[in-house]
Design an enzyme around this catalytic site. Structure first.
Site, mmCIF file in Angstrom:
data_model
loop_
_atom_site.group_PDB
_atom_site.id
_atom_site.type_symbol
_atom_site.label_atom_id
_atom_site.label_comp_id
_atom_site.label_asym_id
_atom_site.label_seq_id
_atom_site.Cartn_x
_atom_site.Cartn_y
_atom_site.Cartn_z
ATOM 1 N N SER A 69 -2.317 1.436 -15.604
ATOM 2 C CA SER A 69 -1.644 0.631 -14.584
ATOM 3 C C SER A 69 -0.940 1.523 -13.565
ATOM 4 O O SER A 69 -0.873 1.185 -12.381
ATOM 5 C CB SER A 69 -0.653 -0.344 -15.227
ATOM 6 N N CYS A 70 -0.461 2.669 -14.004
ATOM 7 C CA CYS A 70 0.193 3.608 -13.083
ATOM 8 C C CYS A 70 -0.832 4.256 -12.162
ATOM 9 O O CYS A 70 -0.564 4.484 -10.982
ATOM 10 C CB CYS A 70 0.970 4.653 -13.860
ATOM 11 N N LEU A 71 -2.011 4.532 -12.708
ATOM 12 C CA LEU A 71 -3.093 5.056 -11.877
ATOM 13 C C LEU A 71 -3.450 4.043 -10.796
ATOM 14 O O LEU A 71 -3.559 4.388 -9.616
ATOM 15 C CB LEU A 71 -4.330 5.369 -12.736
ATOM 16 N N ASN A 107 -0.726 3.974 -8.091
ATOM 17 C CA ASN A 107 -0.760 5.164 -7.234
ATOM 18 C C ASN A 107 -1.962 5.157 -6.298
ATOM 19 O O ASN A 107 -1.841 5.549 -5.139
ATOM 20 C CB ASN A 107 -0.749 6.431 -8.105
#
Length: 154
Positions: A44-46, A49
């Site tokens: 989810s962070c990928l 970003n």
């Protein structure tokens, strides 16, 4: 928790290239979007970003710089950025100093032990250094587009 209208807490930390970034350097020059995410390796962070990276030119056209912040170190940020083609400056807050200033840590039970974990949060700071939007516990998908819409209203 920080509230809109408050002065944004100043900070200084290093990015993925080990260059210092100071919030004060942008006062009077640019709006700042400061988004906190859990860790470089999380899917989810990928996604978050990449979405911010894809919209970087749109933010730049609005005199707005983007900074992604996590507790990962510079080496992790550099590998993450290079592997996925991210063009956002990723800031290393290994000791959670910036996380504390922006009140984004919360207690989370992991394997029966209480630990501090980053709450996905975003702050839109205007050119005068005032928090215009403080968004806590946000979803990763579509968030960058929502933030862009808010920046357009500044």
């Amino acid at each position: 928790m920080l509230q809109p209208g408050q002065i944004a807490p100043n900070f200084s930390c290093v990015d993925a290239d080990m260059e210092f970034v100071k919030l004060a350097d942008y006062k009077g020059l640019a709006n700042v979007v400061l988004y906190f995410y859990k860790r470089d390796s999380a899917p989810s962070c990928l996604q978050e970003n990449i979405e911010f990276s894809d919209l970087a030119a749109d933010f730049a056209a609005l005199d707005t710089v983007l900074f992604g912040v996590s507790r990962d170190d510079c080496l992790s940020h550099a590998a993450f950025r290079d592997q996925h083609g991210i063009n956002i400056r990723l800031l290393a807050d290994k000791d959670a100093v910036v996380c504390h200033k922006y009140c984004i840590l919360h207690d989370r039970i992991i394997d029966g032990v209480s630990r501090k974990s980053a709450l996905r949060s975003t702050f839109i700071i205007d050119k005068q250094g005032i928090v215009r939007h403080a968004l806590y516990d946000v979803a990763s998908k579509g968030h960058a587009q929502q933030v862009l819409a808010l920046v357009k209203q500044l």
